[in-house]
Design a protein around this motif. Structure first.
Motif, PDB file in Angstrom:
ATOM      1  N   ASN A 207       0.813  -1.214   0.000  1.00 40.29           N
ATOM      2  CA  ASN A 207       0.000   0.000   0.000  1.00 40.29           C
ATOM      3  C   ASN A 207       0.855   1.276   0.000  1.00 40.29           C
ATOM      4  N   LEU A 208       1.778   1.326  -0.962  1.00 39.65           N
ATOM      5  CA  LEU A 208       2.640   2.493  -1.129  1.00 39.65           C
ATOM      6  C   LEU A 208       2.416   3.104  -2.504  1.00 39.65           C
ATOM      7  N   THR A 209       2.742   4.379  -2.618  1.00 43.38           N
ATOM      8  CA  THR A 209       2.686   5.025  -3.925  1.00 43.38           C
ATOM      9  C   THR A 209       3.777   4.434  -4.816  1.00 43.38           C
ATOM     10  N   ARG A 210       3.640   4.640  -6.100  1.00 45.38           N
ATOM     11  CA  ARG A 210       4.640   4.158  -7.059  1.00 45.38           C
ATOM     12  C   ARG A 210       6.013   4.749  -6.737  1.00 45.38           C
ATOM     13  N   GLN A 211       6.028   6.044  -6.457  1.00 41.86           N
ATOM     14  CA  GLN A 211       7.275   6.735  -6.145  1.00 41.86           C
ATOM     15  C   GLN A 211       7.892   6.195  -4.847  1.00 41.86           C
ATOM     16  N   GLY A 212       7.073   6.014  -3.822  1.00 47.99           N
ATOM     17  CA  GLY A 212       7.558   5.500  -2.545  1.00 47.99           C
ATOM     18  C   GLY A 212       8.089   4.084  -2.668  1.00 47.99           C
ATOM     19  N   THR A 213       7.399   3.278  -3.461  1.00 46.31           N
ATOM     20  CA  THR A 213       7.827   1.894  -3.669  1.00 46.31           C
ATOM     21  C   THR A 213       9.167   1.866  -4.387  1.00 46.31           C
ATOM     22  N   HIS A 214       9.303   2.648  -5.464  1.00 49.70           N
ATOM     23  CA  HIS A 214      10.557   2.680  -6.217  1.00 49.70           C
ATOM     24  C   HIS A 214      11.712   3.122  -5.325  1.00 49.70           C
ATOM     25  N   LYS A 215      11.481   4.149  -4.520  1.00 50.11           N
ATOM     26  CA  LYS A 215      12.528   4.654  -3.633  1.00 50.11           C
ATOM     27  C   LYS A 215      12.969   3.572  -2.644  1.00 50.11           C
ATOM     28  N   SER A 216      12.009   2.909  -2.035  1.00 45.46           N
ATOM     29  CA  SER A 216      12.341   1.858  -1.054  1.00 45.46           C
ATOM     30  C   SER A 216      13.028   0.671  -1.707  1.00 45.46           C
ATOM     31  N   VAL A 217      12.499   0.220  -2.843  1.00 44.39           N
ATOM     32  CA  VAL A 217      13.081  -0.928  -3.537  1.00 44.39           C
ATOM     33  C   VAL A 217      14.496  -0.599  -4.011  1.00 44.39           C
ATOM     34  N   LEU A 218      14.690   0.587  -4.587  1.00 45.61           N
ATOM     35  CA  LEU A 218      16.033   0.960  -5.049  1.00 45.61           C
ATOM     36  C   LEU A 218      17.015   1.024  -3.886  1.00 45.61           C
ATOM     37  N   GLY A 219      16.557   1.513  -2.736  1.00 48.45           N
ATOM     38  CA  GLY A 219      17.406   1.535  -1.545  1.00 48.45           C
ATOM     39  C   GLY A 219      17.803   0.140  -1.114  1.00 48.45           C
ATOM     40  N   LEU A 220      16.853  -0.792  -1.184  1.00 45.47           N
ATOM     41  CA  LEU A 220      17.142  -2.185  -0.824  1.00 45.47           C
ATOM     42  C   LEU A 220      18.085  -2.842  -1.834  1.00 45.47           C
ATOM     43  N   ILE A 221      17.965  -2.458  -3.103  1.00 42.88           N
ATOM     44  CA  ILE A 221      18.882  -2.974  -4.125  1.00 42.88           C
ATOM     45  C   ILE A 221      20.284  -2.430  -3.877  1.00 42.88           C
ATOM     46  N   GLU A 222      20.381  -1.124  -3.624  1.00 49.61           N
ATOM     47  CA  GLU A 222      21.684  -0.490  -3.387  1.00 49.61           C
ATOM     48  C   GLU A 222      22.389  -1.076  -2.165  1.00 49.61           C
ATOM     49  N   ARG A 223      21.614  -1.453  -1.160  1.00 49.15           N
ATOM     50  CA  ARG A 223      22.198  -1.994   0.070  1.00 49.15           C
ATOM     51  C   ARG A 223      22.374  -3.515   0.018  1.00 49.15           C
ATOM     52  N   GLY A 224      22.013  -4.131  -1.123  1.00 44.89           N
ATOM     53  CA  GLY A 224      22.304  -5.540  -1.331  1.00 44.89           C
ATOM     54  C   GLY A 224      21.271  -6.525  -0.826  1.00 44.89           C
ATOM     55  N   TYR A 225      20.050  -6.068  -0.497  1.00 40.98           N
ATOM     56  CA  TYR A 225      19.006  -6.973  -0.024  1.00 40.98           C
ATOM     57  C   TYR A 225      18.188  -7.556  -1.171  1.00 40.98           C
ATOM     58  N   LEU A 226      18.059  -6.792  -2.256  1.00 42.40           N
ATOM     59  CA  LEU A 226      17.291  -7.212  -3.422  1.00 42.40           C
ATOM     60  C   LEU A 226      18.138  -7.072  -4.665  1.00 42.40           C
ATOM     61  N   GLU A 227      17.762  -7.829  -5.704  1.00 44.88           N
ATOM     62  CA  GLU A 227      18.359  -7.638  -7.014  1.00 44.88           C
ATOM     63  C   GLU A 227      17.240  -7.606  -8.041  1.00 44.88           C
ATOM     64  N   GLU A 228      17.503  -6.902  -9.123  1.00 39.97           N
ATOM     65  CA  GLU A 228      16.501  -6.726 -10.164  1.00 39.97           C
ATOM     66  C   GLU A 228      16.864  -7.593 -11.360  1.00 39.97           C
ATOM     67  N   SER A 229      15.835  -8.088 -12.043  1.00 38.46           N
ATOM     68  CA  SER A 229      16.064  -8.870 -13.258  1.00 38.46           C
ATOM     69  C   SER A 229      15.000  -8.525 -14.292  1.00 38.46           C
ATOM     70  N   GLN A 230      15.299  -8.826 -15.541  1.00 39.48           N
ATOM     71  CA  GLN A 230      14.346  -8.604 -16.627  1.00 39.48           C
ATOM     72  C   GLN A 230      13.691  -9.915 -17.001  1.00 39.48           C
ATOM     73  N   ASP A 231      12.451  -9.813 -17.426  1.00 39.74           N
ATOM     74  CA  ASP A 231      11.731 -10.981 -17.922  1.00 39.74           C
ATOM     75  C   ASP A 231      12.313 -11.326 -19.289  1.00 39.74           C
ATOM     76  N   THR A 232      12.624 -12.577 -19.500  1.00 41.28           N
ATOM     77  CA  THR A 232      13.211 -12.985 -20.783  1.00 41.28           C
ATOM     78  C   THR A 232      12.210 -12.885 -21.929  1.00 41.28           C
TER      79      THR A 232
END
Length: 139
Positions: free
Chosen positions: A61-86
Motif C-alpha cells: 500500500n505504497l505510492t509508485r514513487q515511494g515503492t521505487h525509492k524503497s526498492v532501489l534503496g534495498l537494491i543499493e544496500r544488497g538486499y534485493l536484485e533486479e532482473s528482466q523478464d526474458t
C-alpha cells in the motif's frame, strides 16, 4: 496517562496498538537497519515466486514513487536484485539476494521468539486460538 493500559477498547484500536508495538519490538530485537516498509517489502518478495515493483507497491500500500525509492534503496544496500523478464524485456522483477534472505530469516527467528514469550504469558492454547481467528475471513 498510563501507557501500560490500552487507550481504547475498540477491537481495531487494540489490534493496531499491538501491531505497532510488535513491529517496533521485532525491529529492536533484530538489530538490522531496516524500517517497517523495507521489512514488509522483503516479506512480500520472499513469499512471491515472481514480483514486480508495482505489485510490491500494491501489496504494501505504497505510492509508485515511494515503492521505487524503497526498492532501489534495498537494491543499493544488497538486499534485493533486479532482473528482466526474458519474454518481455520491459518487465522487471525483484528477488531476494542472500543478504535479503538472511534478513528475512533473522526476522522470522525474532518473531518466533516473541511468539514464545507471548505463549508463556497467555498460554499456547490461546496463541493457537488467536492465530486461527486471525486467518479466518471475517473482514
Amino acid at each position: 496517562m498510563n501507557m501500560n493500559k490500552a487507550s481504547s477498547t475498540t477491537l481495531i484500536d487494540l489490534m493496531s496498538d499491538k501491531h505497532l508495538f510488535l513491529r517496533k519490538k521485532v525491529a529492536e530485537l533484530d538489530g538490522e537497519e531496516l524500517n517497517r516498509t523495507e521489512t514488509h517489502i522483503l516479506a512480500v518478495v520472499e513469499t512471491a515466486v515472481k514480483v514486480s515493483i508495482s505489485e510490491i507497491g500494491r501489496a504494501v500500500n505504497l505510492t509508485r514513487q515511494g515503492t521505487h525509492k524503497s526498492v532501489l534503496g534495498l537494491i543499493e544496500r544488497g538486499y534485493l536484485e533486479e532482473s528482466q523478464d526474458t519474454a518481455n524485456r520491459r518487465d522487471r522483477y525483484v528477488r531476494l539476494t542472500s543478504k535479503g534472505q538472511q534478513a528475512c530469516d533473522r526476522q522470522l527467528a525474532v518473531k518466533r521468539e516473541l511468539e514464545l514469550e507471548i505463549a508463556q504469558k497467555l498460554g499456547q492454547e490461546h496463541v493457537e486460538w488467536l492465530k486461527r481467528l486471525l486467518v479466518e475471513e471475517w473482514i
